[in-house]
Scaffold this motif. Structure first.
Motif, mmCIF file in Angstrom:
data_model
loop_
_atom_site.group_PDB
_atom_site.id
_atom_site.type_symbol
_atom_site.label_atom_id
_atom_site.label_comp_id
_atom_site.label_asym_id
_atom_site.label_seq_id
_atom_site.Cartn_x
_atom_site.Cartn_y
_atom_site.Cartn_z
ATOM 1 N N GLY A 95 19.475 29.434 20.823
ATOM 2 C CA GLY A 95 18.425 28.426 20.828
ATOM 3 C C GLY A 95 17.752 28.239 22.168
ATOM 4 O O GLY A 95 16.745 27.534 22.261
ATOM 5 N N ARG A 96 18.264 28.870 23.202
ATOM 6 C CA ARG A 96 17.695 28.714 24.541
ATOM 7 C C ARG A 96 16.563 29.693 24.811
ATOM 8 O O ARG A 96 15.801 29.520 25.741
ATOM 9 N N GLY A 97 16.498 30.746 24.050
ATOM 10 C CA GLY A 97 15.546 31.806 24.362
ATOM 11 C C GLY A 97 16.118 32.710 25.426
ATOM 12 O O GLY A 97 17.337 32.846 25.581
ATOM 13 N N THR A 98 15.242 33.318 26.207
ATOM 14 C CA THR A 98 15.682 34.294 27.206
ATOM 15 C C THR A 98 16.281 33.603 28.427
ATOM 16 O O THR A 98 15.701 32.663 28.980
ATOM 17 N N VAL A 99 17.447 34.071 28.847
ATOM 18 C CA VAL A 99 18.129 33.545 30.032
ATOM 19 C C VAL A 99 18.566 34.735 30.892
ATOM 20 O O VAL A 99 18.589 35.881 30.445
ATOM 21 N N PHE A 100 18.924 34.441 32.142
ATOM 22 C CA PHE A 100 19.418 35.490 33.033
ATOM 23 C C PHE A 100 20.934 35.638 32.893
ATOM 24 O O PHE A 100 21.666 34.647 32.842
ATOM 25 N N LYS A 101 21.384 36.884 32.855
ATOM 26 C CA LYS A 101 22.805 37.202 32.853
ATOM 27 C C LYS A 101 23.144 37.923 34.158
ATOM 28 O O LYS A 101 22.701 39.047 34.396
ATOM 29 N N PHE A 102 23.936 37.255 35.011
ATOM 30 C CA PHE A 102 24.437 37.858 36.237
ATOM 31 C C PHE A 102 25.839 38.393 35.927
ATOM 32 O O PHE A 102 26.772 37.603 35.733
ATOM 33 N N ASN A 103 25.964 39.695 35.865
ATOM 34 C CA ASN A 103 27.211 40.333 35.461
ATOM 35 C C ASN A 103 27.868 40.995 36.670
ATOM 36 O O ASN A 103 27.416 42.031 37.143
ATOM 37 N N LYS A 104 28.934 40.361 37.186
ATOM 38 C CA LYS A 104 29.674 40.912 38.330
ATOM 39 C C LYS A 104 31.012 41.452 37.821
ATOM 40 O O LYS A 104 31.929 40.700 37.506
ATOM 41 N N PRO A 105 31.155 42.763 37.731
ATOM 42 C CA PRO A 105 32.393 43.342 37.207
ATOM 43 C C PRO A 105 33.512 43.354 38.246
ATOM 44 O O PRO A 105 33.333 42.968 39.405
ATOM 45 N N LEU A 106 34.677 43.817 37.828
ATOM 46 C CA LEU A 106 35.819 43.962 38.733
ATOM 47 C C LEU A 106 35.455 44.876 39.896
ATOM 48 O O LEU A 106 34.774 45.889 39.728
ATOM 49 N N GLY A 107 35.899 44.497 41.080
ATOM 50 C CA GLY A 107 35.705 45.341 42.254
ATOM 51 C C GLY A 107 34.417 45.109 43.006
ATOM 52 O O GLY A 107 34.243 45.625 44.112
ATOM 53 N N LEU A 108 33.513 44.327 42.437
ATOM 54 C CA LEU A 108 32.229 44.082 43.092
ATOM 55 C C LEU A 108 32.276 42.741 43.825
ATOM 56 O O LEU A 108 32.791 41.748 43.301
ATOM 57 N N LEU A 109 31.736 42.731 45.044
ATOM 58 C CA LEU A 109 31.756 41.516 45.859
ATOM 59 C C LEU A 109 30.704 40.514 45.427
ATOM 60 O O LEU A 109 30.930 39.303 45.467
ATOM 61 N N ARG A 110 29.547 41.001 45.001
ATOM 62 C CA ARG A 110 28.448 40.099 44.690
ATOM 63 C C ARG A 110 27.593 40.632 43.555
ATOM 64 O O ARG A 110 27.516 41.841 43.304
#
Length: 236
Positions: A59-74
Motif C-alpha cells: 500500500g505504500r507504493g515504491t520505496v527504497f530498499k537498502f540491502n547490506k549483505p554479510l561482509g559489507l561495511l556500508r
C-alpha cells in the motif's frame, strides 16, 4: 461612491489572486522513490549490496530498499540531487529532513549520518549528528569535536515496522549557535544545541553502516524522503 466601488473591486481581485496562487512551498528536495536512485547524489554500496526502488505491495507504493549483505561495511545513499546537480547545504541555515524507516533487524547499525566532507585532519566532527538502530533501540547522537559522543534520545523499536523520523538541523560551526530538533511519529522528542557544521561542510547519508554490523545482513526500507526549510515541509 465610484472610488469606493473601485477599491472594493480591487480588493476582491487581489484576494482572488492570493487564493489562486498560494505561496510556493519551501520543500527543497523530494526524494520520492518512484524516481529511483537518481534522487541521490551518489550511492555507496559495493556489490553484492544494492540500493533499489521497488513496490512491496503493502500500500505504500515504491520505496527504497537498502540491502547490506554479510561482509559489507556500508550500503548508503549520499547527498541530494536537485535538477541533476548535487544540492549544497550551507552554514548558518536551517533544514528539516524527514523519512520513514523500517529495518529487518534490531541491529541495523547507523541508519543516518549528517556526514562531514574531508577525512582525518580535514574535519573536526566526522558526523556531528547520527542515528543508530542497535539492540532494538533507535538512538540519536550528537558527536562533538574530539569524537565526544552524547546520546540525546532513544526509544525501543519494532522490526519491520515503519517509523516517521524528522530532524531539524540549524547549521553552525560554533557550539553556541547550532541546534537540532528531533520528531518521532509526529511528536517532538528531543532538542539540543551544539556545533552542527564542520570545516568543509556536511551532507546526508541514509542506509546502513558500521563495523558492528559487518557480520549481519541488514535491510533498511526507506520511504517519504524530503528535505525542507520547516517541519511542515517534511512532516509526512
Amino acid at each position: 461612491m465610484r472610488t469606493s466601488l473601485l477599491a472594493t473591486t480591487a480588493a476582491a481581485f487581489a484576494w482572488c489572486l492570493v487564493v489562486a496562487h498560494p505561496a510556493s512551498a519551501s520543500v527543497i528536495w523530494n526524494g520520492d522513490a518512484s524516481a529511483g536512485t537518481a534522487v541521490f547524489d551518489g550511492v555507496l554500496c559495493d556489490s553484492p549490496g544494492s540500493v533499489t526502488a521497488q513496490d512491496n505491495s503493502d500500500g505504500r507504493g515504491t520505496v527504497f530498499k537498502f540491502n547490506k549483505p554479510l561482509g559489507l561495511l556500508r550500503c548508503e545513499a549520499h547527498g541530494l540531487s536537485v535538477g541533476g546537480s548535487r544540492y549544497t547545504f550551507k552554514n548558518n541555515s536551517t533544514y528539516y529532513l524527514g523519512w520513514d524507516t523500517s529495518t529487518n533487524t534490531p541491529d541495523a547499525g547507523t541508519i543516518f549520518q549528517w556526514k562531514s566532507y574531508g577525512t582525518n585532519d580535514q574535519n573536526q566532527q566526522n558526523y556531528p549528528v547520527l542515528m543508530k538502530v542497535e539492540g532494538g533501540v533507535l538512538k540519536l547522537f550528537h558527536i562533538e569535536v574530539g569524537e565526544v559522543w552524547t546520546l540525546k534520545w532513544s526509544t525501543p523499536v519494532t522490526t519491520s515496522t515503519y517509523k516517521r523520523i524528522v530532524l531539524g538541523i540549524h547549521t553552525s560551526d560554533t557550539a553556541s549557535a547550532g541546534w537540532v530538533e528531533a520528531y518521532y511519529n509526529g511528536a517532538k522528542v528531543a532538542e539540543f544545541s551544539g556545533r552542527t557544521w564542520d570545516d568543509l561542510g556536511n551532507d546526508t547519508r541514509w542506509g546502513s553502516y558500521g563495523a558492528e554490523v559487518q557480520d549481519k545482513r541488514v535491510i533498511n526500507w526507506i520511504d517519504g524522503l524530503k528535505v525542507g526549510s520547516s517541519y511542515a515541509d517534511v512532516a509526512s
